[in-house]
Each structure stands twice: as structure tokens, then as C-alpha cells.
Design a protein around this motif. Structure first.
Motif, mmCIF file in Angstrom:
data_model
loop_
_atom_site.group_PDB
_atom_site.id
_atom_site.type_symbol
_atom_site.label_atom_id
_atom_site.label_comp_id
_atom_site.label_asym_id
_atom_site.label_seq_id
_atom_site.Cartn_x
_atom_site.Cartn_y
_atom_site.Cartn_z
ATOM 1 N N UNK A 78 0.829 -1.210 0.000
ATOM 2 C CA UNK A 78 0.000 0.000 0.000
ATOM 3 C C UNK A 78 0.861 1.255 0.000
ATOM 4 N N UNK A 79 1.923 1.247 0.809
ATOM 5 C CA UNK A 79 2.836 2.403 0.852
ATOM 6 C C UNK A 79 3.457 2.653 -0.511
ATOM 7 N N UNK A 80 3.877 1.590 -1.191
ATOM 8 C CA UNK A 80 4.493 1.739 -2.510
ATOM 9 C C UNK A 80 3.477 2.266 -3.523
ATOM 10 N N UNK A 81 2.250 1.773 -3.470
ATOM 11 C CA UNK A 81 1.205 2.253 -4.383
ATOM 12 C C UNK A 81 0.923 3.734 -4.137
ATOM 13 N N UNK A 82 0.866 4.124 -2.889
ATOM 14 C CA UNK A 82 0.638 5.537 -2.561
ATOM 15 C C UNK A 82 1.807 6.399 -3.021
ATOM 16 N N UNK A 83 3.041 5.897 -2.861
ATOM 17 C CA UNK A 83 4.218 6.645 -3.300
ATOM 18 C C UNK A 83 4.181 6.852 -4.809
ATOM 19 N N UNK A 84 3.846 5.792 -5.550
ATOM 20 C CA UNK A 84 3.795 5.891 -7.011
ATOM 21 C C UNK A 84 2.693 6.837 -7.478
ATOM 22 N N UNK A 85 1.532 6.789 -6.797
ATOM 23 C CA UNK A 85 0.437 7.687 -7.165
ATOM 24 C C UNK A 85 0.829 9.139 -6.889
ATOM 25 N N UNK A 88 3.183 10.271 -9.557
ATOM 26 C CA UNK A 88 2.456 10.546 -10.806
ATOM 27 C C UNK A 88 1.720 11.883 -10.716
ATOM 28 N N UNK A 89 1.105 12.164 -9.576
ATOM 29 C CA UNK A 89 0.383 13.434 -9.428
ATOM 30 C C UNK A 89 1.331 14.628 -9.478
ATOM 31 N N UNK A 90 2.558 14.450 -8.975
ATOM 32 C CA UNK A 90 3.562 15.528 -9.046
ATOM 33 C C UNK A 90 3.998 15.780 -10.477
ATOM 34 N N UNK A 93 3.319 14.038 -16.629
ATOM 35 C CA UNK A 93 3.950 13.885 -17.942
ATOM 36 C C UNK A 93 5.007 12.783 -17.948
ATOM 37 N N UNK A 94 5.378 12.286 -16.766
ATOM 38 C CA UNK A 94 6.377 11.209 -16.713
ATOM 39 C C UNK A 94 5.766 9.852 -17.045
ATOM 40 N N UNK A 95 4.447 9.779 -17.128
ATOM 41 C CA UNK A 95 3.781 8.516 -17.452
ATOM 42 C C UNK A 95 4.145 8.072 -18.866
ATOM 43 N N UNK A 96 4.251 6.777 -19.047
ATOM 44 C CA UNK A 96 4.573 6.201 -20.352
ATOM 45 C C UNK A 96 3.284 5.658 -20.959
ATOM 46 N N UNK A 97 2.937 6.061 -22.173
ATOM 47 C CA UNK A 97 1.713 5.554 -22.796
ATOM 48 C C UNK A 97 1.735 4.035 -22.943
ATOM 49 N N UNK A 98 0.549 3.424 -22.786
ATOM 50 C CA UNK A 98 0.433 1.975 -22.870
ATOM 51 C C UNK A 98 0.994 1.433 -24.175
ATOM 52 N N UNK A 99 0.750 2.109 -25.286
ATOM 53 C CA UNK A 99 1.245 1.622 -26.574
ATOM 54 C C UNK A 99 2.775 1.537 -26.571
ATOM 55 N N UNK A 100 3.447 2.476 -25.917
ATOM 56 C CA UNK A 100 4.913 2.443 -25.828
ATOM 57 C C UNK A 100 5.371 1.262 -24.972
ATOM 58 N N UNK A 101 4.678 1.070 -23.847
ATOM 59 C CA UNK A 101 5.025 -0.045 -22.966
ATOM 60 C C UNK A 101 4.839 -1.371 -23.692
#
Length: 108
Positions: A78-85, A88-90, A93-101
Motif C-alpha cells: 500500500x505504501x508503494x502504491x501511494x508513493x507511485x500515485x 504521478x500526481x507531481x 507527464x512522466x507517465x509512459x503511454x500503454x502503446x509504448x510499454x
């Protein structure tokens, strides 16, 4: 075009907090421990075809997914999921589009 097998590229990295599996007793291989408190299956699943066994696994997995409250999520996960979220909120634009992944996973 035929997809490569395996359909992904293996990347070695250190496990993140909470990624290590903690399922005691779930070891692969011939020396896998048995669960003496569990009753024997009503039928010999090993006699099923591969397709039938895969369907059985899928059915079991779906039954587990429907009972989400029965599987506690460790606090590290849960801590890791919260850290990642929060990350992402910060910086959305750092998100990678699904098609690229997907393209990278399938090495296309």
C-alpha cells in the motif's frame, strides 16, 4: 509477423519494497511442501488437458478476485502504491503511454 517467444524482454532489477512474494510454502519444484490441513482434491486435476488446467486456474483466480476482502494487502505494498500515485500526481507527464510499454514488451 510472428511474435518472439517469450513475448517480453527480461529486465533484471532489484525488487522494490513490497515486491517480494511472501507466500510461505508456495515453492516451485518437486520438493514443494504439501499442505496437510487441506483436503485432497475430489478429482485428479493432473489428468486434465493443459487447456482444462488453464481454465481451472483461471476459474480459481477469478473466484479469489471476487473475494478481495479475504486477502490482506501488506502495508509495504500500500505504501508503494501511494508513493507511485503521489509521484504521478507531481509529474503526470512522466507517465509512459500503454502503446509504448506494449511495444517495448513485445520488442517491436
Amino acid at each position: 509477423m510472428e511474435q518472439p517467444w517469450p513475448p517480453f524482454r527480461v529486465v533484471q532489477r532489484e525488487a522494490l519494497p513490497g515486491e517480494r512474494l511472501r507466500h510461505a510454502g508456495l515453492h516451485l519444484g518437486p520438493a514443494a511442501p504439501r499442505f496437510p490441513h487441506m483436503p485432497k482434491p475430489a478429482f485428479d486435476y493432473r489428468k486434465l488437458s493443459v487447456a482444462e488446467r488453464l481454465q481451472l486456474v483461471e476459474d480459481i483466480w477469478e473466484s479469489i478476485a471476487q473475494d478481495t476482502g479475504a486477502v490482506p494487502v501488506p502495508s509495504e505494498v500500500l505504501d508503494e502504491a501511494e508513493r507511485r500515485l503521489a509521484e504521478h500526481r507531481r509529474d503526470p507527464d512522466s507517465a509512459v503511454p500503454w502503446e509504448d510499454v506494449k511495444a517495448e514488451l513485445y520488442c517491436t
